[in-house]
Enzyme design. Structure first.
Site, mmCIF file in Angstrom:
data_model
loop_
_atom_site.group_PDB
_atom_site.id
_atom_site.type_symbol
_atom_site.label_atom_id
_atom_site.label_comp_id
_atom_site.label_asym_id
_atom_site.label_seq_id
_atom_site.Cartn_x
_atom_site.Cartn_y
_atom_site.Cartn_z
ATOM 1 N N ALA A 196 0.217 2.081 -0.017
ATOM 2 C CA ALA A 196 0.023 2.715 -1.324
ATOM 3 C C ALA A 196 -1.085 2.010 -2.103
ATOM 4 C CB ALA A 196 1.322 2.712 -2.115
ATOM 5 N N ASP A 197 -1.111 0.676 -2.053
ATOM 6 C CA ASP A 197 -2.182 -0.082 -2.707
ATOM 7 C C ASP A 197 -3.540 0.260 -2.114
ATOM 8 O OD1 ASP A 197 -0.830 -1.600 -4.626
ATOM 9 O OD2 ASP A 197 -0.333 -3.188 -3.219
ATOM 10 N N ILE A 198 -3.600 0.284 -0.794
ATOM 11 C CA ILE A 198 -4.875 0.538 -0.120
ATOM 12 C C ILE A 198 -5.401 1.924 -0.476
ATOM 13 C CG2 ILE A 198 -5.951 0.877 2.132
ATOM 14 C CD1 ILE A 198 -3.915 -1.261 3.185
#
Length: 424
Positions: A196-198
């Site tokens: 999700a961060d990426i």
């Protein structure tokens, strides 16, 4: 260790900072921490932007201490997390306490000349210090202000904090990842990297580049609102579409693809390989290689939907056929038949992979204190404006004096006074 795995910055010109990327001349203020925002800032730096990472006075970005393992200095007792190195190359670090009036004023002065500002504070935090989008737009109408949060700038969750693991759970990733029901260990499973961060970081870059293009046409900047939850849900693709359009949730299938068969991990004589087919033509070629050409016309296997209905029987038959030879034999034979096949690599295998070496995916950067820092290269390849790697991930505040003197023309006495008040 194979010396080929060590690759310096792509050219001497890049190493001495004389190379220019496609974003040369673009000034970026990166106020973000941890993963999503810093990844966006690093990508812009790889593309040639001048990125200043603004960090908390003292320890800096929280990611610096998120270890083990660590990168350790060969000459001091200093250590930095290996995690921090993944998303912070190419940046200059300025430590700044913008909660103090003097710090807020420094940030405003830097923002006057900036093209892009990236931040991932909780919604409304910068507004409290007169540093929100509306405040900075008033002094720099061309500023592109990118906010990255767990849940976005609007909606009932807007004031919540959100990290990758939580968003994987809330955004459906864990519902579609893991072993099938009925198997030992079945249940929701997170993806092993902060997906999700990426994705949010990459979406931020897409938004920023689009806003830069819009500014070329209109002369004005804008506010970009990126949410981890939005980014995660957008990743669900066919899993969510199956529900939205057919009310048919795709089950967890572990290492098997939910719709394409055969597509998964198969045992061979000396281990396992991954075989992937996505159409009947590929399956026919695979059947030929496995010395069972009759499978291509067998009513149980001929069509994709037939193979899906008879997955277990096909897996059994393929496993028996594959058991007679080793990984290398099958990878050669299956790839030669134009069917996707490959090994299941660990980190050491990846480092030694000749394809990745040839593609320049491992880069060694030199830091004056930390020594050699190895990083994964950018996946972006350009014919005319190649990605550059001019600077290793910085120590917290290592460029503070240079930035304050060169960008804001502060004197040594000015800086000494700011340090005494812990503004910088």
């Amino acid at each position: 260790m194979d010396d080929r795995s060590y690759q310096s910055a792509a050219s001497a010109d890049e190493a001495d900072g004389s190379a220019e990327g496609v974003l040369s001349g673009i000034k970026v203020l990166d106020l973000s921490r941890v993963v999503a925002g810093p990844l966006a800032g690093q990508t812009l730096a790889d593309l040639g932007a001048d990125v200043i990472k603004i960090e908390r006075v003292g320890d800096g970005d929280d990611l610096r201490t998120l270890g083990p393992p660590w990168v350790t200095s060969p000459t001091t007792d200093l250590e930095q997390s290996t995690y921090f190195q993944t998303v912070n190359r190419g940046k200059h670090s300025l430590t700044l306490d913008f909660s103090q009036p003097e710090g807020a004023e420094i940030l405003r002065e830097l923002a006057k000349e900036a093209d892009v500002l990236i931040e991932n504070f909780r919604t409304g935090t910068l507004d409290r210090y007169g540093l929100g989008y509306g405040d900075l737009k008033a002094i720099n109408p061309g500023l592109i202000f990118c906010s990255i949060t767990g849940f976005g700038q609007s909606g009932p969750y807007a004031d919540r904090s959100g990290y990758d693991y939580l968003v994987q759970a809330m955004g459906g990733q864990m519902a579609v990842t893991g072993l099938p029901e009925g198997m030992t260990g079945a249940g929701p499973m997170r993806v092993g990297v902060p997906i999700a961060d990426i994705t949010a970081g990459n979406n931020a870059v897409i938004g920023i580049l689009s806003a830069l293009l819009h500014r070329e046409k209109s002369g004005t900047g804008q506010h970009i609102d990126i949410a981890l939850l939005d980014s995660q849900v957008a990743l669900l693709l066919n899993s969510l579409s199956a529900w939205l359009n057919a009310r048919a949730p795709l089950p967890r299938t572990g290492n098997d693809h939910p719709t394409a068969v055969p597509n998964g991990v198969f045992a061979v004589k000396d281990g396992h390989i991954l075989i992937a087919t996505f159409n009947d033509r590929e399956f026919a070629r695979l059947a030929e290689v496995l010395e069972h050409p009759e499978w291509a016309t067998d009513p149980k296997y001929a069509r994709s939907r037939d193979r899906l209905a008879n997955r277990r029987e096909l897996t059994r038959d393929m496993t028996e056929a594959l058991s007679h030879h080793d990984k290398q034999h099958w990878m050669n034979a299956i790839n030669n038949a134009k069917v996707s096949c490959g090994p299941i690599n660990d980190m050491g295998d990846i480092e030694r992979d000749e394809q990745l070496f040839e593609r320049g995916m491992f880069v060694t950067l030199e830091h004056p204190v930390m020594g050699e820092v190895r990083v994964v290269g950018s996946p972006l390849k350009f014919s005319d404006t190649p990605v550059i790697y001019p600077k290793a991930p910085p120590l917290a505040g290592e460029d503070t004096e240079t930035i304050l003197k060169e960008r804001l023309t502060l004197t040594d006495q000015d800086i000494q006074g700011l340090r005494a008040k812990k503004v910088v």
